[in-house]
Scaffold this motif. Structure first.
Motif, PDB file in Angstrom:
ATOM      1  N   LEU A  64       0.812  -1.215   0.000  1.00 50.27           N
ATOM      2  CA  LEU A  64       0.000   0.000   0.000  1.00 50.27           C
ATOM      3  C   LEU A  64       0.848   1.270   0.000  1.00 50.27           C
ATOM      4  N   ASP A  65       2.153   1.137  -0.264  1.00 51.65           N
ATOM      5  CA  ASP A  65       3.055   2.280  -0.135  1.00 51.65           C
ATOM      6  C   ASP A  65       2.683   3.453  -1.035  1.00 51.65           C
ATOM      7  N   ARG A  66       2.080   3.182  -2.185  1.00 54.87           N
ATOM      8  CA  ARG A  66       1.732   4.284  -3.098  1.00 54.87           C
ATOM      9  C   ARG A  66       0.388   4.920  -2.746  1.00 54.87           C
ATOM     10  N   LEU A  67      -0.359   4.278  -1.867  1.00 58.44           N
ATOM     11  CA  LEU A  67      -1.600   4.868  -1.367  1.00 58.44           C
ATOM     12  C   LEU A  67      -1.284   5.527  -0.036  1.00 58.44           C
ATOM     13  N   ALA A  68      -0.716   6.722  -0.071  1.00 56.86           N
ATOM     14  CA  ALA A  68      -0.206   7.358   1.141  1.00 56.86           C
ATOM     15  C   ALA A  68      -0.489   8.853   1.118  1.00 56.86           C
ATOM     16  N   GLY A  69      -0.663   9.406   2.327  1.00 55.80           N
ATOM     17  CA  GLY A  69      -0.860  10.841   2.482  1.00 55.80           C
ATOM     18  C   GLY A  69      -2.172  11.173   3.172  1.00 55.80           C
ATOM     19  N   VAL A  70      -2.207  12.315   3.819  1.00 53.31           N
ATOM     20  CA  VAL A  70      -3.436  12.806   4.445  1.00 53.31           C
ATOM     21  C   VAL A  70      -4.349  13.344   3.356  1.00 53.31           C
ATOM     22  N   ILE A  71      -5.616  12.955   3.413  1.00 48.85           N
ATOM     23  CA  ILE A  71      -6.573  13.342   2.380  1.00 48.85           C
ATOM     24  C   ILE A  71      -7.332  14.601   2.771  1.00 48.85           C
ATOM     25  N   SER A  72      -7.890  14.621   3.978  1.00 43.52           N
ATOM     26  CA  SER A  72      -8.712  15.756   4.402  1.00 43.52           C
ATOM     27  C   SER A  72      -8.861  15.752   5.911  1.00 43.52           C
ATOM     28  N   ASP A  73      -9.331  16.900   6.455  1.00 34.78           N
ATOM     29  CA  ASP A  73      -9.682  16.972   7.873  1.00 34.78           C
ATOM     30  C   ASP A  73     -10.715  18.069   8.048  1.00 34.78           C
ATOM     31  N   ASP A  74     -11.509  17.929   9.111  1.00 36.03           N
ATOM     32  CA  ASP A  74     -12.490  18.963   9.434  1.00 36.03           C
ATOM     33  C   ASP A  74     -12.279  19.499  10.851  1.00 36.03           C
ATOM     34  N   GLY A  75     -11.105  19.248  11.416  1.00 35.14           N
ATOM     35  CA  GLY A  75     -10.817  19.706  12.763  1.00 35.14           C
ATOM     36  C   GLY A  75     -11.134  18.693  13.843  1.00 35.14           C
ATOM     37  N   ARG A  76     -11.994  17.722  13.539  1.00 35.59           N
ATOM     38  CA  ARG A  76     -12.348  16.678  14.506  1.00 35.59           C
ATOM     39  C   ARG A  76     -11.973  15.297  14.000  1.00 35.59           C
ATOM     40  N   ARG A  77     -12.017  15.138  12.695  1.00 31.78           N
ATOM     41  CA  ARG A  77     -11.676  13.872  12.059  1.00 31.78           C
ATOM     42  C   ARG A  77     -10.771  14.131  10.865  1.00 31.78           C
ATOM     43  N   ALA A  78      -9.918  13.167  10.592  1.00 31.99           N
ATOM     44  CA  ALA A  78      -9.007  13.281   9.459  1.00 31.99           C
ATOM     45  C   ALA A  78      -9.006  11.967   8.692  1.00 31.99           C
ATOM     46  N   SER A  79      -8.964  12.066   7.373  1.00 33.01           N
ATOM     47  CA  SER A  79      -8.896  10.881   6.517  1.00 33.01           C
ATOM     48  C   SER A  79      -7.510  10.792   5.887  1.00 33.01           C
ATOM     49  N   ALA A  80      -7.017   9.570   5.763  1.00 34.79           N
ATOM     50  CA  ALA A  80      -5.701   9.341   5.179  1.00 34.79           C
ATOM     51  C   ALA A  80      -5.721   8.054   4.376  1.00 34.79           C
ATOM     52  N   TRP A  81      -4.844   7.982   3.385  1.00 32.77           N
ATOM     53  CA  TRP A  81      -4.689   6.738   2.641  1.00 32.77           C
ATOM     54  C   TRP A  81      -4.075   5.678   3.536  1.00 32.77           C
ATOM     55  N   ALA A  82      -4.411   4.440   3.281  1.00 31.63           N
ATOM     56  CA  ALA A  82      -4.074   3.344   4.202  1.00 31.63           C
ATOM     57  C   ALA A  82      -2.577   3.100   4.326  1.00 31.63           C
ATOM     58  N   GLY A  83      -1.811   3.408   3.280  1.00 28.09           N
ATOM     59  CA  GLY A  83      -0.378   3.160   3.323  1.00 28.09           C
ATOM     60  C   GLY A  83       0.427   4.255   3.990  1.00 28.09           C
ATOM     61  N   THR A  84      -0.232   5.275   4.503  1.00 22.97           N
ATOM     62  CA  THR A  84       0.465   6.388   5.142  1.00 22.97           C
ATOM     63  C   THR A  84       1.203   5.912   6.383  1.00 22.97           C
TER      64      THR A  84
END
Length: 405
Positions: A64-84
């Motif tokens: 999953l190394d190429r699926l990496a990085g923070v995607i978004s946040d709203d101040g309470r929750r944050a989404s990230a790619w699984a390989g991060t």
């Protein structure tokens, strides 16, 4: 055959038929479809830090190394790619003014790998990292993309938060986060008897607390962490909140910084590890027996240390802390030294006191042994068979863990 895979400690190596590094979710779906149609197994892999054979396969090893990085946040929750990697996730959240609630000692794990195996830190008020997940997206064994969230799928999330990669390939995660903050980290040495006498006080008066025991000297290294904004008036040394002073109280380390730079610790020396999660009320008796056996039977070959931490209870079906306050005992051994006889003897003690093994570390249990330890075991199996009806993700090693002969 594909290239050789070797894990972090060097104790696990194998050659999958194919190594794949998908760049997006479409490629993940295509790989799962191809594996299903050809009758091959597919196993996702993160950083390879785990020493258990969860990722071993002679089919497709999916990085999953190429699926990496923070995607978004709203101040309470944050989404990230699984390989991060957790280190990258920590920096990304920090730049956004955010932080995770707690972390473990290691930050080169991927966020999906760490949560899928129940990686944890320490602290009476903190669950393992899986408890911070509020949603996951995964590609199931039929190639379907499934979004599982607390508000939409309360019956699936307790299975998906810690799944051993058995439900599908997790492609992205969403975590509870909070405004960033700094921790004050201190450590000191003391005899093990002093540490055990003051253990409850140390655990209850510090945000995070753990200790290493060194069998050959009977000394411990005590480590505590507290938020800087809650300890402004506290003297740096000694810890005046604990009655009595440790016999040896020269500080080994004082550190202040954001959570993702303060909690994880860099290590050059590689090691093997067995760790069991025990009911907290059984810790004292279990540790006493561990200490006795190591000193009587294994002291001449034990080259490293024993780590004690705490985890808050949770409701995640395959979590080692499911339904009970948990204290962990981990035995570490340099990779250059023998470990099997030592670890298996420790496992016998841990099992005697109701321990559950860490999924990502050494143990010798099978499904027949594991099923009685998890009250929602059969519920997890039902979800697994529903999401992966053809066993695309069920490698022989995973089958030994999840399916009784």
């Amino acid at each position: 055959m594909g290239q050789w895979f070797v894990n972090w400690s060097g104790s696990l190596s194998f050659s999958p038929d194919e190594c794949a590094e998908p760049a997006d979710e479409d490629e993940v779906r295509a790989l799962v479809h191809r594996a299903r149609e050809s009758g091959r197994k597919i196993r996702p892999v993160g950083s390879g830090h785990s020493s258990s054979p969860l990722v071993r396969t002679d089919g497709i090893l999916l990085s999953l190394d190429r699926l990496a990085g923070v995607i978004s946040d709203d101040g309470r929750r944050a989404s990230a790619w699984a390989g991060t990697k957790l280190r990258t996730l920590g920096e990304g959240l920090f730049d956004a003014g955010l932080a995770m609630d707690n972390l473990g000692d290691v930050d080169y794990q991927s966020v999906a790998g760490a949560t899928a195996t129940g990686t944890h830190g320490t602290g009476l008020g903190f669950g393992n990292l899986s408890t911070q997940l509020t949603a996951v997206r995964l590609v199931t064994g039929t190639g379907e993309t499934l979004d599982i969230a607390a508000d939409r799928d309360p019956e699936l999330l307790p299975a998906a938060r810690l799944s051993l990669g058995a439900l599908g390939v997790i492609t992205r995660v969403t975590l509870d986060v909070q405004p960033r903050y700094e921790l004050h980290r201190r450590s000191w040495c003391a005899h093990v008897d002093w540490t055990l006498d003051h253990l409850a006080e140390l655990q209850h008066t510090n945000r995070n607390m753990d200790f290493y025991w060194y069998p050959r000297s009977d000394q411990t290294q005590v480590r505590v962490m507290n938020r800087v904004d809650e300890t402004q008036d506290q003297p740096a040394w000694p810890d005046s909140r604990v009655a009595g002073s440790p016999p040896t109280h020269t500080p080994r380390q004082i550190q202040v910084g954001p959570t993702h730079r303060t909690i994880p610790q860099h290590r050059e020396l590689r090691f093997e590890e067995i760790e069991y999660m025990l009911p907290s009320e059984a810790f004292a008796a279990c540790f006493a027996e561990v200490r006795r056996r190591i000193r009587d039977r294994h002291r001449q070959v034990v080259g490293w240390r024993v780590l004690v931490r705490t985890i808050a209870p949770d409701d995640i079906w395959l979590s080692n802390a499911y339904g009970r306050p948990t204290t962990t005992i981990a035995c570490l051994q340099n990779t250059s030294l023998p470990y099997e006889e030592y670890f298996q003897d420790m496992e016998a003690v841990f099992r005697q006191y109701g321990g559950r093994p860490h999924w990502g570390k050494k143990h010798w249990l099978t499904a027949r042994d594991l099923r009685p330890l998890y009250p929602r075991w059969d519920d997890f199996q039902a979800v697994r068979r529903r999401l992966d009806p053809d066993g695309v993700f069920l490698s022989p090693d995973l089958s030994r863990l999840l399916e009784e002969a």
